[in-house]
Design a protein around this motif. Sequence first.
Motif, PDB file in Angstrom:
ATOM      1  N   LEU A  16      39.053  54.102  39.305  1.00 53.14           N
ATOM      2  CA  LEU A  16      39.905  52.917  39.167  1.00 53.14           C
ATOM      3  C   LEU A  16      40.713  52.989  37.870  1.00 53.14           C
ATOM      4  O   LEU A  16      41.903  52.655  37.840  1.00 53.14           O
ATOM      5  N   PHE A  79      34.553  43.405  44.928  1.00 50.10           N
ATOM      6  CA  PHE A  79      35.989  43.641  45.132  1.00 50.10           C
ATOM      7  C   PHE A  79      36.807  42.940  44.059  1.00 50.10           C
ATOM      8  O   PHE A  79      37.740  43.516  43.486  1.00 50.10           O
ATOM      9  N   LYS A  82      36.273  44.713  40.663  1.00 48.72           N
ATOM     10  CA  LYS A  82      37.021  45.970  40.592  1.00 48.72           C
ATOM     11  C   LYS A  82      38.523  45.723  40.485  1.00 48.72           C
ATOM     12  O   LYS A  82      39.226  46.411  39.735  1.00 48.72           O
ATOM     13  N   SER A  83      39.014  44.765  41.233  1.00 51.95           N
ATOM     14  CA  SER A  83      40.446  44.456  41.187  1.00 51.95           C
ATOM     15  C   SER A  83      40.840  43.905  39.818  1.00 51.95           C
ATOM     16  O   SER A  83      41.865  44.305  39.246  1.00 51.95           O
ATOM     17  N   TYR A  85      39.304  44.380  36.984  1.00 57.36           N
ATOM     18  CA  TYR A  85      39.213  45.485  36.021  1.00 57.36           C
ATOM     19  C   TYR A  85      40.439  46.388  36.121  1.00 57.36           C
ATOM     20  O   TYR A  85      41.041  46.752  35.105  1.00 57.36           O
ATOM     21  N   SER A  86      40.822  46.740  37.344  1.00 63.93           N
ATOM     22  CA  SER A  86      41.986  47.616  37.552  1.00 63.93           C
ATOM     23  C   SER A  86      43.257  46.984  36.996  1.00 63.93           C
ATOM     24  O   SER A  86      44.083  47.671  36.374  1.00 63.93           O
ATOM     25  N   VAL A 125      43.199  53.584  43.434  1.00 63.52           N
ATOM     26  CA  VAL A 125      42.604  52.258  43.197  1.00 63.52           C
ATOM     27  C   VAL A 125      42.071  51.665  44.496  1.00 63.52           C
ATOM     28  O   VAL A 125      40.935  51.180  44.570  1.00 63.52           O
ATOM     29  N   GLY A 130      39.378  48.656  44.850  1.00 60.89           N
ATOM     30  CA  GLY A 130      40.092  47.648  44.072  1.00 60.89           C
ATOM     31  C   GLY A 130      41.516  47.481  44.571  1.00 60.89           C
ATOM     32  O   GLY A 130      41.913  48.058  45.584  1.00 60.89           O
ATOM     33  N   CYS A 131      42.297  46.690  43.875  1.00 57.51           N
ATOM     34  CA  CYS A 131      43.732  46.583  44.150  1.00 57.51           C
ATOM     35  C   CYS A 131      44.431  46.153  42.867  1.00 57.51           C
ATOM     36  O   CYS A 131      43.803  45.595  41.955  1.00 57.51           O
TER      37      CYS A 131
END
Length: 287
Positions: A16, A79, A82-83, A85-86, A125, A130-131
């Motif tokens: 990511l 989700f 992670k998103s 964080y990204s 990603v 993630g996104c």
Amino acid sequence: MIKNKKLILVFDFLMLTIGAMIAAFSIEEFLVPCTILDGGLIGISIMINNLTGITLGLLTVILNIPFLLIGAGKMGKLFIAKSGYSMIVFAVFLEVFSTMVNATNEYLLAVSFGGVILGIGVGLVIKHGGCLDGTETIAILLNRKYNLPVGQTVLIFNILIYSLAGLLFGFDRAMYSLLTYFITSKVLDIVESGMDQTKAAMIITNDAEEISNNIYKRLGRTVTIMEGEGLVSGKKVVLYCVLTRFEIYTLKEIINSIDTSAFIAISDVSEIIGNHIKQKGEVNSFE
């Protein structure tokens, strides 16, 4: 098993980070210098940045926060984590790369190389759960509630953004931006192993009920339950469900946490007729 899960999670966050860095490099070194927009909220952020001078990294975080909050209750904590964080990594490296010399000021080079590099970054990603853009989260939620195609929803939203960009910066910029979007989408598909917007998953398992319940609980999808028999393994239960490309990672996570011996086959779906999303209050599945 627990150790493996932790290693996988660490690897996911590493990828990511790399994906967000690559995407930020593409935006700042190729697209922004030529006033070429990415889609979604990042594109809106670039427009606001050009008009007001507000920091691009700060804008991407601020505009994405409401969309993350909307999706927090329905997309799953991992989700969203992670998103989020990204997006933060992406915003930080937007500022890091903004101080560097631009890679090119040639529009054709910016579109071609910027689109390819951005597709690689965004693809990494998405592949690891993630996104980078909150509009994708909204598109997934609309898909679950109204069965609207994720890709078409994102495309319509982006066309509106590019139309506005045409009015503000000239329609040549809008056309360059739209071309970049298509290049990015194709490269993203390659990074994600040729994924389409819609996928079909066939799962052969001994824990059909628990997996089915978790798929419905976390993804809102019905599961068709069939009986099967393996040549060597004997009687098995076969589950079939249709989902979007953004949900594949969560599906794998669900299955691996319940039955590590399950066999999973994921294939492309060219067309769907009918509704495969379980409506609130129903208890039956298509069989």
